[in-house]
Design an enzyme around this catalytic site. Structure first.
Site, PDB file in Angstrom:
ATOM      1  N   SER A  52      -4.294  17.668  12.006  1.00 30.49           N
ATOM      2  CA  SER A  52      -3.985  18.932  11.326  1.00 30.49           C
ATOM      3  C   SER A  52      -2.715  18.842  10.485  1.00 30.49           C
ATOM      4  O   SER A  52      -1.863  17.979  10.703  1.00 30.49           O
ATOM      5  CB  SER A  52      -3.789  20.049  12.353  1.00 30.49           C
ATOM      6  OG  SER A  52      -4.954  20.262  13.085  1.00 30.49           O
TER       7      SER A  52
HETATM    8  N1  SAH Z   1      -4.992  16.641  18.154  1.00 31.93           N
HETATM    9  C1  SAH Z   1      -5.515  15.594  17.284  1.00 31.93           C
HETATM   10  C2  SAH Z   1      -6.436  16.127  16.215  1.00 31.93           C
HETATM   11  C3  SAH Z   1      -7.816  15.923  16.607  1.00 31.93           C
HETATM   12  S1  SAH Z   1      -9.106  16.453  15.573  1.00 31.93           S
HETATM   13  C4  SAH Z   1      -4.401  14.773  16.693  1.00 31.93           C
HETATM   14  O1  SAH Z   1      -3.240  15.099  16.915  1.00 31.93           O
HETATM   15  O2  SAH Z   1      -4.717  13.778  16.030  1.00 31.93           O
HETATM   16  C5  SAH Z   1     -10.169  17.115  16.820  1.00 31.93           C
HETATM   17  C6  SAH Z   1     -10.634  16.142  17.853  1.00 31.93           C
HETATM   18  O3  SAH Z   1     -11.409  16.864  18.799  1.00 31.93           O
HETATM   19  C7  SAH Z   1     -11.540  15.011  17.346  1.00 31.93           C
HETATM   20  O4  SAH Z   1     -10.976  13.780  17.717  1.00 31.93           O
HETATM   21  C8  SAH Z   1     -12.869  15.269  18.050  1.00 31.93           C
HETATM   22  O5  SAH Z   1     -13.570  14.063  18.374  1.00 31.93           O
HETATM   23  C9  SAH Z   1     -12.405  15.991  19.287  1.00 31.93           C
HETATM   24  N2  SAH Z   1     -13.413  16.790  19.989  1.00 31.93           N
HETATM   25  C10 SAH Z   1     -14.382  17.585  19.486  1.00 31.93           C
HETATM   26  N3  SAH Z   1     -15.085  18.160  20.480  1.00 31.93           N
HETATM   27  C11 SAH Z   1     -14.524  17.726  21.651  1.00 31.93           C
HETATM   28  C12 SAH Z   1     -14.791  17.981  23.044  1.00 31.93           C
HETATM   29  N4  SAH Z   1     -15.781  18.778  23.453  1.00 31.93           N
HETATM   30  N5  SAH Z   1     -14.008  17.355  23.950  1.00 31.93           N
HETATM   31  C13 SAH Z   1     -12.999  16.531  23.578  1.00 31.93           C
HETATM   32  N6  SAH Z   1     -12.704  16.259  22.286  1.00 31.93           N
HETATM   33  C14 SAH Z   1     -13.460  16.844  21.342  1.00 31.93           C
END
Ligand code: SAH
Length: 207
Positions: A52
């Site tokens: 983000s």
């Molecule tokens: N917080 C992260 C941003 C991640 S983007 C950072 O700092 O880089 C959102 C993430 O959520 C993705 O990696 C995606 O694979 C994950 N995601 C989506 N659905 C999910 C679920 N049900 N459980 C765990 N992770 C999930």
């Protein structure tokens, strides 16, 4: 990044500002976009996922209002950047990621940088019951509703911050504070319009 994009827009939590000043965001993104790591936008991290915009990360962390030493569940590890910030702020961090390739990459990166965060693989839309109750839960992907399973894993007074709304559009960042009356008595507050990748899973979107 911290002064111009974050503090200037009203983020005043000194622990958030201090953590964002020291965690090296460029080491959490692919080499091809490292030059943009301190810019004012989201960046791709592979597997169609994004890290983000720094301001949104800071806003989310401030909304969690963590006590030092509090336990936090970070849903959607992605690159591990937010988990690193939480660890830098003194939280005890469990981070859950559904894509094994991202979980492995984040685990290695966090270990190389000496951030103590426990990265686990699974469907974080259902939380991570072994670590419950948590003082805070933060979700980095948007679901159709706030899953009751997540609110149930907060201790009383604990806070959950997550984006909720349409699969691609019309999302709001909401906060739920766990009340003494249990899950049903914990009413979400809308904080900010946002745009996140979908939360895929049993209590999220099906695909
Ligand atoms: N917080 C992260 C941003 C991640 S983007 C950072 O700092 O880089 C959102 C993430 O959520 C993705 O990696 C995606 O694979 C994950 N995601 C989506 N659905 C999910 C679920 N049900 N459980 C765990 N992770 C999930």
């Amino acid at each position: 990044m911290v002064d111009e994009q974050i503090a200037a827009r009203g983020i005043s939590d000194l622990r958030v500002l201090a953590a964002m000043a020291v965690v090296p965001r460029h080491l959490f993104v692919p080499a091809s976009v490292q030059a943009e790591a301190y810019g004012d936008g989201p960046l791709p991290i592979g597997a169609g996922q994004t890290i983000s915009q720094p301001y949104i990360v800071a806003f989310t962390l401030q909304a969690l209002d963590l006590r030092p030493g509090g336990s936090v569940l970070d849903v959607g590890t992605g690159s591990g950047y937010q988990a690193a910030l939480l660890a830098e702020m003194g939280a005890v961090v469990t981070s859950v990621e559904r894509r094994p390739s991202l979980a492995v990459g984040a685990r290695d990166r966090l270990a190389d940088l000496c951030y103590a965060a426990d990265v686990v693989e699974g469907d974080g839309s259902l939380g991570w019951p072994p670590g419950a109750p948590y003082d805070g839960i933060v979700v980095a992907a948007s679901g159709p509703v706030v899953p009751d399973e997540l609110v149930a894993q907060l201790g009383v007074g604990g806070r959950l911050v997550m984006p909720v709304g349409g699969r691609r559009h019309g999302q709001e960042l909401v906060r739920v504070t766990r009340s003494e009356e249990g899950v049903g008595g914990s009413v979400p507050e809308s904080l900010l319009p946002v745009s996140f990748v979908p939360l895929l899973g049993e209590a999220g979107w099906s695909r």
